[in-house]
Design a protein around this motif. Structure first.
Motif, mmCIF file in Angstrom:
data_model
loop_
_atom_site.group_PDB
_atom_site.id
_atom_site.type_symbol
_atom_site.label_atom_id
_atom_site.label_comp_id
_atom_site.label_asym_id
_atom_site.label_seq_id
_atom_site.Cartn_x
_atom_site.Cartn_y
_atom_site.Cartn_z
ATOM 1 N N SER A 150 24.791 11.937 -1.511
ATOM 2 C CA SER A 150 24.210 10.838 -0.923
ATOM 3 C C SER A 150 23.879 9.860 -2.122
ATOM 4 O O SER A 150 22.764 10.328 -2.604
ATOM 5 N N SER A 188 22.415 6.128 -2.666
ATOM 6 C CA SER A 188 21.993 4.658 -1.806
ATOM 7 C C SER A 188 22.017 3.346 -2.241
ATOM 8 O O SER A 188 21.750 2.487 -1.715
ATOM 9 N N ILE A 193 29.057 10.073 -0.412
ATOM 10 C CA ILE A 193 28.933 8.776 0.353
ATOM 11 C C ILE A 193 28.138 7.932 -0.458
ATOM 12 O O ILE A 193 26.971 8.393 -1.258
ATOM 13 N N ALA A 213 26.389 3.824 -0.219
ATOM 14 C CA ALA A 213 25.875 2.792 0.492
ATOM 15 C C ALA A 213 26.847 1.522 0.420
ATOM 16 O O ALA A 213 27.054 1.450 -0.839
ATOM 17 N N SER A 214 26.994 0.793 1.235
ATOM 18 C CA SER A 214 27.979 -0.309 1.265
ATOM 19 C C SER A 214 27.438 -1.657 0.669
ATOM 20 O O SER A 214 27.938 -2.465 0.462
ATOM 21 N N ALA A 269 31.230 2.142 -3.412
ATOM 22 C CA ALA A 269 31.643 2.064 -2.001
ATOM 23 C C ALA A 269 33.065 1.780 -1.689
ATOM 24 O O ALA A 269 33.682 2.363 -0.901
ATOM 25 N N THR A 272 33.296 7.904 0.761
ATOM 26 C CA THR A 272 32.842 7.495 2.109
ATOM 27 C C THR A 272 31.617 6.318 2.084
ATOM 28 O O THR A 272 30.663 6.533 1.348
ATOM 29 N N VAL A 290 28.967 3.958 3.718
ATOM 30 C CA VAL A 290 28.352 3.892 4.840
ATOM 31 C C VAL A 290 27.254 2.373 4.825
ATOM 32 O O VAL A 290 26.914 2.062 3.669
ATOM 33 N N THR A 307 22.915 -0.140 10.298
ATOM 34 C CA THR A 307 23.037 -0.651 11.354
ATOM 35 C C THR A 307 21.659 -0.769 12.286
ATOM 36 O O THR A 307 20.964 -0.064 11.980
ATOM 37 N N SER A 329 22.933 -6.073 5.112
ATOM 38 C CA SER A 329 23.623 -4.731 4.983
ATOM 39 C C SER A 329 25.194 -5.040 4.846
ATOM 40 O O SER A 329 25.698 -5.963 5.524
ATOM 41 N N GLY A 383 29.029 -1.310 6.456
ATOM 42 C CA GLY A 383 30.314 -0.718 6.621
ATOM 43 C C GLY A 383 31.446 -1.362 5.734
ATOM 44 O O GLY A 383 32.462 -0.957 5.829
ATOM 45 N N SER A 412 33.865 -2.391 3.232
ATOM 46 C CA SER A 412 34.242 -1.866 2.104
ATOM 47 C C SER A 412 35.839 -1.948 1.774
ATOM 48 O O SER A 412 36.469 -2.422 2.908
#
Length: 185
Positions: free
Chosen positions: A94, A96, A129, A131-132, A151, A157, A159, A162, A180, A183, A185
């Motif tokens: 992950s 971020s 993963i 962060a978007s 991203a 992936t 994310v 939300t 944010s 999602g 991307s």
């Protein structure tokens, strides 16, 4: 599982312990199982501390590896991604943050090399993963959308944050407090 950090983002083991006592009291005390690189726990940064706390809080009995890679951001991302082919590498990583400003995006050569490494990692069964992004589509007076790389890589992936439309249940929407990517991307 693993968290990757760059640009001097360190986590605090004592902050992790405090977080654990307050938010995950039902689980045995948490410790990062492995640190790759030099974590300076006496100089923690918010991003790294939150990343470690929340990934471990979501999966409290899963061993967590913390990667800290020095260097300029894009060089460090490439170095980190290139290092993940060893046996025992966690299957989920992950990260971020990324970049949305044209002045700090990778060169086309860097983007190609980073994507090649991500493609290799996917072929090995690793999930990466990202962060978007914190700026929605990345601009205020848009002539073109500038979604966050890495991203936008087809080999990771993305994310986004939300929040619930009302209360603590029901339909959700992208977080607007810090724009944010939700999602995108």
């Amino acid at each position: 599982q693993a968290v990757a950090e760059f640009q001097g983002q360190y986590y605090s083991p004592s902050d992790l312990s405090s977080f654990w006592s307050q938010f995950v009291p039902f689980a045995p005390e948490a410790k990062v199982a492995r640190v790759v690189g030099d974590n300076v726990g006496s100089s923690p940064q918010t991003e790294a501390s939150l990343d470690v706390q929340y990934i471990m809080g979501v999966a409290p009995k899963v061993n967590t590896t913390f990667y800290i890679t020095p260097g300029s951001f894009w060089s460090a991302v490439l170095t980190w991604a290139s290092s993940l082919t060893e046996d025992g590498t966690p299957l989920i990583h992950s990260i971020s943050y990324g970049s949305q400003r044209l002045v700090s995006n990778p060169t086309s050569t860097q983007r190609t090399r980073i994507n090649e490494e991500f493609q290799k990692l996917g072929a090995l069964g690793l999930t990466i993963i990202f962060a978007s992004g914190d700026s929605g589509v990345g601009c205020t007076a848009c002539v073109e959308y500038q979604p966050s790389f890495p991203a936008t890589s087809p080999f990771v992936t993305a994310v986004g944050a939300t929040t619930f439309e009302q209360g603590s249940a029901g339909s959700e929407r992208a977080v607007v407090a810090f724009k944010s990517g939700g999602g995108f991307s």
